[in-house]
Scaffold this motif. Structure first.
Motif, PDB file in Angstrom:
ATOM      1  N   ARG A 256     -77.903   5.548 -34.181  1.00  0.00           N
ATOM      2  CA  ARG A 256     -78.352   4.085 -34.935  1.00  0.00           C
ATOM      3  C   ARG A 256     -77.228   3.451 -35.684  1.00  0.00           C
ATOM      4  O   ARG A 256     -77.240   2.266 -35.608  1.00  0.00           O
ATOM      5  N   LEU A 257     -76.303   4.083 -36.001  1.00  0.00           N
ATOM      6  CA  LEU A 257     -74.954   3.625 -36.749  1.00  0.00           C
ATOM      7  C   LEU A 257     -74.082   2.785 -35.388  1.00  0.00           C
ATOM      8  O   LEU A 257     -73.592   1.787 -35.875  1.00  0.00           O
ATOM      9  N   LYS A 258     -74.612   3.130 -34.337  1.00  0.00           N
ATOM     10  CA  LYS A 258     -73.776   2.460 -33.124  1.00  0.00           C
ATOM     11  C   LYS A 258     -74.540   1.431 -32.342  1.00  0.00           C
ATOM     12  O   LYS A 258     -74.223   0.905 -31.594  1.00  0.00           O
ATOM     13  N   SER A 259     -75.729   1.003 -33.241  1.00  0.00           N
ATOM     14  CA  SER A 259     -76.535   0.006 -32.645  1.00  0.00           C
ATOM     15  C   SER A 259     -75.760  -1.234 -32.096  1.00  0.00           C
ATOM     16  O   SER A 259     -75.996  -2.015 -31.139  1.00  0.00           O
ATOM     17  N   TYR A 260     -74.719  -1.672 -32.959  1.00  0.00           N
ATOM     18  CA  TYR A 260     -73.991  -3.076 -32.543  1.00  0.00           C
ATOM     19  C   TYR A 260     -72.467  -2.897 -32.327  1.00  0.00           C
ATOM     20  O   TYR A 260     -71.784  -3.734 -32.647  1.00  0.00           O
ATOM     21  N   VAL A 261     -72.178  -1.678 -31.629  1.00  0.00           N
ATOM     22  CA  VAL A 261     -70.688  -1.637 -31.430  1.00  0.00           C
ATOM     23  C   VAL A 261     -70.099  -2.787 -30.703  1.00  0.00           C
ATOM     24  O   VAL A 261     -69.109  -3.164 -31.027  1.00  0.00           O
ATOM     25  N   GLU A 262     -70.918  -3.276 -29.525  1.00  0.00           N
ATOM     26  CA  GLU A 262     -70.246  -4.278 -28.829  1.00  0.00           C
ATOM     27  C   GLU A 262     -69.977  -5.456 -29.664  1.00  0.00           C
ATOM     28  O   GLU A 262     -69.074  -6.153 -29.509  1.00  0.00           O
ATOM     29  N   PHE A 263     -71.044  -5.820 -30.493  1.00  0.00           N
ATOM     30  CA  PHE A 263     -70.802  -6.984 -31.359  1.00  0.00           C
ATOM     31  C   PHE A 263     -69.789  -6.831 -32.227  1.00  0.00           C
ATOM     32  O   PHE A 263     -69.245  -7.833 -32.419  1.00  0.00           O
ATOM     33  N   GLU A 264     -69.784  -5.624 -32.990  1.00  0.00           N
ATOM     34  CA  GLU A 264     -68.815  -5.399 -33.845  1.00  0.00           C
ATOM     35  C   GLU A 264     -67.202  -5.588 -33.271  1.00  0.00           C
ATOM     36  O   GLU A 264     -66.329  -6.466 -33.712  1.00  0.00           O
ATOM     37  N   LYS A 265     -67.193  -4.975 -31.876  1.00  0.00           N
ATOM     38  CA  LYS A 265     -65.796  -5.390 -31.381  1.00  0.00           C
ATOM     39  C   LYS A 265     -65.542  -6.872 -31.175  1.00  0.00           C
ATOM     40  O   LYS A 265     -64.400  -7.241 -31.479  1.00  0.00           O
ATOM     41  N   GLU A 266     -66.468  -7.618 -30.465  1.00  0.00           N
ATOM     42  CA  GLU A 266     -66.444  -9.021 -30.336  1.00  0.00           C
ATOM     43  C   GLU A 266     -65.890  -9.755 -31.634  1.00  0.00           C
ATOM     44  O   GLU A 266     -65.108 -10.822 -31.495  1.00  0.00           O
ATOM     45  N   ALA A 267     -66.761  -9.581 -32.838  1.00  0.00           N
ATOM     46  CA  ALA A 267     -66.590 -10.065 -34.066  1.00  0.00           C
ATOM     47  C   ALA A 267     -65.115  -9.948 -34.585  1.00  0.00           C
ATOM     48  O   ALA A 267     -64.286 -10.903 -34.916  1.00  0.00           O
ATOM     49  N   GLN A 268     -64.624  -8.711 -34.388  1.00  0.00           N
ATOM     50  CA  GLN A 268     -63.339  -8.169 -34.908  1.00  0.00           C
ATOM     51  C   GLN A 268     -62.233  -8.965 -34.066  1.00  0.00           C
ATOM     52  O   GLN A 268     -61.468  -9.457 -34.721  1.00  0.00           O
ATOM     53  N   ALA A 269     -62.442  -9.048 -32.728  1.00  0.00           N
ATOM     54  CA  ALA A 269     -61.602  -9.534 -31.810  1.00  0.00           C
ATOM     55  C   ALA A 269     -61.391 -11.056 -32.265  1.00  0.00           C
ATOM     56  O   ALA A 269     -60.251 -11.571 -32.444  1.00  0.00           O
ATOM     57  N   ARG A 270     -62.405 -11.627 -32.551  1.00  0.00           N
ATOM     58  CA  ARG A 270     -62.429 -13.047 -32.745  1.00  0.00           C
ATOM     59  C   ARG A 270     -61.766 -13.304 -34.389  1.00  0.00           C
ATOM     60  O   ARG A 270     -60.793 -14.233 -34.253  1.00  0.00           O
ATOM     61  N   TYR A 271     -62.252 -12.557 -35.090  1.00  0.00           N
ATOM     62  CA  TYR A 271     -61.583 -12.788 -36.342  1.00  0.00           C
ATOM     63  C   TYR A 271     -60.215 -12.378 -36.321  1.00  0.00           C
ATOM     64  O   TYR A 271     -59.282 -13.105 -37.012  1.00  0.00           O
ATOM     65  N   GLU A 272     -59.768 -11.297 -35.899  1.00  0.00           N
ATOM     66  CA  GLU A 272     -58.427 -10.950 -35.776  1.00  0.00           C
ATOM     67  C   GLU A 272     -57.498 -12.518 -34.936  1.00  0.00           C
ATOM     68  O   GLU A 272     -56.403 -12.623 -35.461  1.00  0.00           O
ATOM     69  N   ASN A 273     -58.236 -12.924 -34.050  1.00  0.00           N
ATOM     70  CA  ASN A 273     -57.365 -13.902 -33.259  1.00  0.00           C
ATOM     71  C   ASN A 273     -57.357 -14.987 -34.134  1.00  0.00           C
ATOM     72  O   ASN A 273     -56.331 -15.580 -34.242  1.00  0.00           O
ATOM     73  N   ILE A 274     -58.406 -15.242 -34.928  1.00  0.00           N
ATOM     74  CA  ILE A 274     -58.319 -16.672 -35.716  1.00  0.00           C
ATOM     75  C   ILE A 274     -57.333 -16.536 -36.774  1.00  0.00           C
ATOM     76  O   ILE A 274     -56.686 -17.275 -37.371  1.00  0.00           O
ATOM     77  N   CYS A 275     -57.519 -15.175 -37.478  1.00  0.00           N
ATOM     78  CA  CYS A 275     -56.576 -14.739 -38.520  1.00  0.00           C
ATOM     79  C   CYS A 275     -55.146 -14.689 -38.041  1.00  0.00           C
ATOM     80  O   CYS A 275     -54.304 -15.377 -38.777  1.00  0.00           O
ATOM     81  N   GLY A 276     -54.904 -14.211 -36.794  1.00  0.00           N
ATOM     82  CA  GLY A 276     -53.652 -14.429 -36.464  1.00  0.00           C
ATOM     83  C   GLY A 276     -53.093 -15.841 -35.847  1.00  0.00           C
ATOM     84  O   GLY A 276     -51.939 -16.150 -36.452  1.00  0.00           O
TER      85      GLY A 276
ATOM     86  N   PRO B 308     -71.189 -15.133 -32.577  1.00  0.00           N
ATOM     87  CA  PRO B 308     -70.423 -14.855 -33.529  1.00  0.00           C
ATOM     88  C   PRO B 308     -69.929 -15.843 -34.406  1.00  0.00           C
ATOM     89  O   PRO B 308     -69.170 -15.520 -35.410  1.00  0.00           O
ATOM     90  N   GLU B 309     -70.396 -17.216 -34.306  1.00  0.00           N
ATOM     91  CA  GLU B 309     -70.116 -18.078 -35.672  1.00  0.00           C
ATOM     92  C   GLU B 309     -70.644 -17.636 -37.016  1.00  0.00           C
ATOM     93  O   GLU B 309     -70.038 -17.661 -37.757  1.00  0.00           O
ATOM     94  N   TYR B 310     -71.742 -16.878 -36.711  1.00  0.00           N
ATOM     95  CA  TYR B 310     -72.418 -16.150 -37.818  1.00  0.00           C
ATOM     96  C   TYR B 310     -72.076 -14.624 -37.667  1.00  0.00           C
ATOM     97  O   TYR B 310     -72.169 -14.432 -36.447  1.00  0.00           O
ATOM     98  N   ASP B 311     -71.870 -14.195 -38.872  1.00  0.00           N
ATOM     99  CA  ASP B 311     -71.487 -12.477 -38.446  1.00  0.00           C
ATOM    100  C   ASP B 311     -72.613 -11.661 -37.935  1.00  0.00           C
ATOM    101  O   ASP B 311     -72.450 -10.576 -37.539  1.00  0.00           O
ATOM    102  N   THR B 312     -73.891 -12.002 -38.582  1.00  0.00           N
ATOM    103  CA  THR B 312     -75.084 -10.972 -38.319  1.00  0.00           C
ATOM    104  C   THR B 312     -75.423 -10.969 -36.798  1.00  0.00           C
ATOM    105  O   THR B 312     -75.828 -11.989 -36.023  1.00  0.00           O
ATOM    106  N   PRO B 313     -75.257  -9.659 -36.020  1.00  0.00           N
ATOM    107  CA  PRO B 313     -75.888  -9.797 -34.585  1.00  0.00           C
ATOM    108  C   PRO B 313     -77.219  -9.184 -34.458  1.00  0.00           C
ATOM    109  O   PRO B 313     -77.841  -8.929 -35.462  1.00  0.00           O
ATOM    110  N   VAL B 314     -77.777  -9.732 -33.306  1.00  0.00           N
ATOM    111  CA  VAL B 314     -79.394  -9.149 -33.182  1.00  0.00           C
ATOM    112  C   VAL B 314     -78.920  -8.685 -31.624  1.00  0.00           C
ATOM    113  O   VAL B 314     -78.602  -9.362 -30.758  1.00  0.00           O
TER     114      VAL B 314
END
Ligand code: FAD
Ligand code: SF4
Ligand code: FES
Lengths: 283, 518
Positions: A256-276, B308-314
């Motif tokens: 269950r801890l892996k429920s959102y792995v794909e989303f996490e990757k996307e969010a991180q990539a986006r964050y690092e991109n913006i931050c970069g 991803p504009e908001y952080d919470t996924p579904v």
């Protein structure tokens, strides 16, 4: 708004943050956590309260940057703010006085086990601590934990510091030489907690673990944090976070801890991109 | 120009689909007040977004009446003598008067009549189950469709939002008494509004970071725009209500602390029914199985639909099954469509007639392409090697004899099992009472389901000065019943505190009548 009043880098990816939260500071007990939100767009994430100062009205969070939100949090500096801090949530640790306790913290788990071992120490228990990390640089809170334990064993996977090996190796040693252990408290990554439980199960030593599932509200309203414990469904945010380790279905928790792995990757990539881009513009 | 009933009906049907180029002015001016005379048999349809379009966006589905439509519909009221609609309304709005005011284009009057009884009409007009309340009782309903009272209520509220300056009612001078409100759902908001007007110092404590209860975390934007709820909350704040979000009573502060250290003279508990139920079937913890609360909270409160504009996924399932037949189930399945589901299945163990959801929501769901599996119940959820949902095994049911609730009990049909190919399952099978507050207030009396025991007329609990109302007392019910409970409790708290005051002060006090409307 909750103002950050202190920040300290403990290890390459681990930051200790002190933040104003007077209501929480006043009430919190060992084992409890808060849900925080960094910004209006942010997600609600659970973080253990490592320490608190009721007089100053602050709490201490120790955070390892693993996903987008934790990375963002660890970038914040004194004077920055969090939009929400709510708590203290979860049940406080049940403290058995005068016990012979072994407290194990693996990686960032040291930050979670620290307030618990402090509480045990204050209840005149005999506390032995084991803290482990992959390598020396990643060890946190060694001095603080040593100062509050009768005995402290440090392990590193690569042997760069302390005992070469895993926390379970240190535990086995203690079980073989020392006096009978009443209770083991094991907190860290799921594989570590599970490994400890395997060792203690054979020896029938009661073992408490602190679970870290994905949460949304943290108040028992959504059921997203559910785990099976002894065949019964439990909501970690209200029934836990601490449970009898031998009863926990770790397989399900791991999955269950892996429920959102794909989303996490996307969010991180986006964050690092913006931050970069952002950082690039500034320099 | 001659207008037949048939042509009106045809026009009505058409007006549902075409909003632009609508020649209503000419048509309607000639039929002014004719709705009544010619006896339009059906409700004037309300314009909606096209089902194919709206199934993919989160904008509001129903667009509301325009003036001409509202006036036409209001004219359908035959001003019958008994006015049974009033008794059908849980807060007894003077329906015939406000409908008449619309018919006569006195929209400001209509607003005042409405608001004197219902402080949240823009919300109730959208979410009340009118077909079981006022409209069920409407005299017209015996032979034709009843007057569309809900749509008229919504029209008036929206008209007022657009055309009337916000009136901040004159408050009584502060009486120095403090009341704490736990939970900011419709029960708490209504009570706070009533008491602040009477001169009480009111503080709302809300566990989440946003006020509104189910109105913000549960009911989706496409059914109840969040700016409407926010406007109501801003209004309370302008009236002087203090709002403290991210405070969990029972954790951050206890009930006892509110009454002692913090010096509140009375406390109202309106914490709602926030405990999700999960069916006890294999596979319930697979990735992709949600409670409706989690699914909707992620999407609505946390805005996961804007990731991803908001952080919470579904998880954006391709084939989604929602289990249940209430409003929560409808909101979940329609959210699934909007998150991109190709197949959206509603699985309900009884038949369509027993579905507790608002009729309009069921119709809207159907128009949007939700596939109904009635008389069907899950037996197992199956997973793949990644522990994610791959399908759900269900079985057909038939209705047997009525059970304790009076509804016919669904019984499984042996050998009727089949598999639904789904990757996401949402459980919308009811709510229990959230124990976070009650578990830390052992003196507070609860029943065996964990609901607080309170006097239905006053909301008084077994602890003096502590009142409760809404879903935490009744179990999952409706917005308007929660509001009604808040209103009754406001009156009771006012009376309780004035009596306390009288007993405490020897000098005779000027007796004041409570002005909280009944
Ligand atoms: C998805 C969904 C759709 C619905 N659709 C409709 C509809 O169309 N029409 C209709 O009439 N009804 C509908 N309902 C039912 C209706 O929303 C509820 O009956 C109503 O909201 C109950 O109001 P309440 O004030 O009692 O509680 P709630 O609205 O549940 O609010 C309770 C609030 O208290 C807070 N709280 C809880 N515990 C604590 C604590 N310890 N400390 C501080 N705060 C706390 C919660 O966070 C929450 O914000 C729906 C319900 C759901 C879930
Ligand atoms: S019952 Fe129907 S017809 Fe009679 S007053 Fe009410 S709305 Fe009008
Ligand atoms: S996080 Fe929602 S119930 Fe635990």
């Amino acid at each position: 708004m909750h103002v950050i009043v202190g920040r300290k880098q403990l290890a390459p990816d681990v930051v200790q943050t002190e933040v104003e939260a007077p209501l929480v500071a006043r009430k919190r007990k060992a084992g409890q956590f808060v849900m925080i939100r960094i910004s209006e767009e942010g997600e609600r994430i659970p973080l253990t309260i490592a320490d608190s100062d009721p007089v100053r009205g602050t709490i201490t969070l120790i955070v390892q940057a693993v996903g987008k939100s934790t990375k963002q949090l660890n970038q914040l500096q004194p004077g920055d703010t969090l939009v929400d801090v709510v708590g203290p949530l979860g049940k406080p640790t049940h403290i058995e006085p005068n016990a012979n306790v072994v407290c194990i913290g693996g990686g960032i788990g040291a930050a979670v086990v620290y307030p618990i071992l402090k509480a045990y120490k204050d209840s005149s228990s005999h506390v032995t601590s084991i803290i482990g990390a992959r390598t020396k640089d990643l060890l946190i809170l060694e001095q603080e934990i040593r100062a509050r334990s009768e005995q402290t064993i440090v392990t590193t996977d690569d042997g760069s510091y302390g005992m070469h090996g895993f926390v379970t190796d240190a535990l086995k040693k203690l079980m073989n030489n020392g006096k009978p252990i009443d209770l083991v408290i094991a907190i860290g990554p799921v594989p570590m907690m599970r490994a400890v439980c395997r060792v203690t199960q054979e020896a029938k030593i009661k073992t408490i673990v602190s679970l870290n599932p994905i949460m949304v509200d943290g108040t028992g309203m959504c059921g997203g944090c559910r785990v099976m414990v002894g065949g019964k469904m439990q909501f970690v945010c209200v029934d836990g976070p601490e449970f009898e380790g031998h009863e926990v279905d770790f397989d399900e928790l791991t999955a269950r801890l892996k429920s959102y792995v794909e989303f996490e990757k996307e969010a991180q990539a986006r964050y690092e991109n913006i931050c970069g881009v952002h950082c690039g513009l500034e320099s | 120009m001659k207008i037949s009933v048939a042509s009106i009906a045809a026009w009505s049907r058409e007006s549902r689909a075409v909003r632009h180029g609508f020649e209503s002015k000419i048509l309607l001016s000639s039929v002014k007040n004719m709705a009544k005379k010619i006896g339009a048999k059906t409700k004037t349809p309300m314009m909606c977004q096209d089902p194919q379009v709206r199934a993919h966006n989160f904008n509001e589905v129903a667009l509301g009446y325009r003036e001409e439509e509202a006036v036409f519909e209001a004219n359908r009221c035959i001003e019958c003598k008994n006015m049974p609609c009033i008794a059908g309304c849980p807060v007894e709005i003077d329906i015939p008067s406000f409908v008449k005011a619309i018919a006569e284009r006195r929209f400001e009057d209509a607003t005042r009549i409405l608001k004197s009884r219902n402080s949240l009409p823009a919300i109730c007009g959208r979410v009340c189950p009118q077909e079981e309340q006022c409209e069920l009782k409407c005299t017209l309903g015996a032979r034709f469709e009843p007057v569309a009272i809900g749509r008229l209520e919504r029209f008036v509220a929206d008209w007022a939002r657009a055309h009337m300056a916000e009136e901040i009612p004159t408050k009584r001078p502060s009486n120095g008494k403090k009341v704490a409100v736990v939970g900011s759902g419709p029960a708490g908001l209504t009570l706070a509004g009533d008491l602040v007007q009477l001169g009480y110092q009111v503080t709302i404590f809300e566990a989440l970071h946003k006020a509104g209860g189910v109105l913000v975390y549960g009911i989706p934007e496409f059914r109840l725009p969040k700016n409407i709820v926010q406007q109501e909350i801003d209004y309370l704040i302008k009236m002087g209500v203090e709002l403290k979000t991210s405070v969990v009573i029972g954790k951050s502060l206890t009930l006892t602390e509110l009454m002692t250290e913090l010096g509140f003279d009375a406390v109202f508990i309106g914490t709602g029914a926030g405990l999700p139920s999960f069916m006890k079937i294999p596979g319930i913890n697979l990735i992709g199985v949600y409670s409706a609360n989690e699914y909707l909270t992620r999407s609505n409160l946390m805005k996961a639909y804007r990731f991803p504009e908001y952080d919470t996924p579904v998880i954006r399932g391709r084939n989604v099954a929602v289990v249940g037949g209430g409003n929560t189930a409808m909101d979940s399945i329609r959210t699934a469509l909007r998150l991109g589901a190709e197949n959206a299945y509603l699985v309900y163990r009884r038949s369509r007639a027993e579905m507790p959801a608002r009729k309009e929501e069921v119709e809207h769901a159907e128009e949007e392409g939700v596939q109904f599996h009635m008389l069907t119940n899950p037996v197992e959820i199956l997973g793949n090697e990644k522990v994610r949902v791959r399908s759900m095994r269900v079985q057909k049911m038939e209705l047997g004899d009525p059970d304790e609730s009076g509804r016919r009990k669904p019984i499984p049909i042996p050998g009727s099992e089949f598999e639904l190919n789904v990757d996401t399952v949402v459980m919308a099978v009811g709510q229990g009472a959230n124990p976070v507050l009650t578990s830390t207030a052992p003196d507070l009396k609860t029943n065996k389901w964990g609901n607080i025991v309170a006097d239905p007329e006053t909301g008084a609990t077994n602890i003096p000065g502590v009142f409760a109302g809404g879903d935490i007392v009744s179990g999952g019910a409706t917005v308007i019943l929660a509001m009604g409970a808040g209103r009754k409790a406001a009156r009771a708290i006012d009376q309780y505190l004035r009596e306390l005051n009288l007993n405490a002060t020897p000098q005779p006090q000027e007796a004041e009548e409570s002005t909280v409307p009944n």
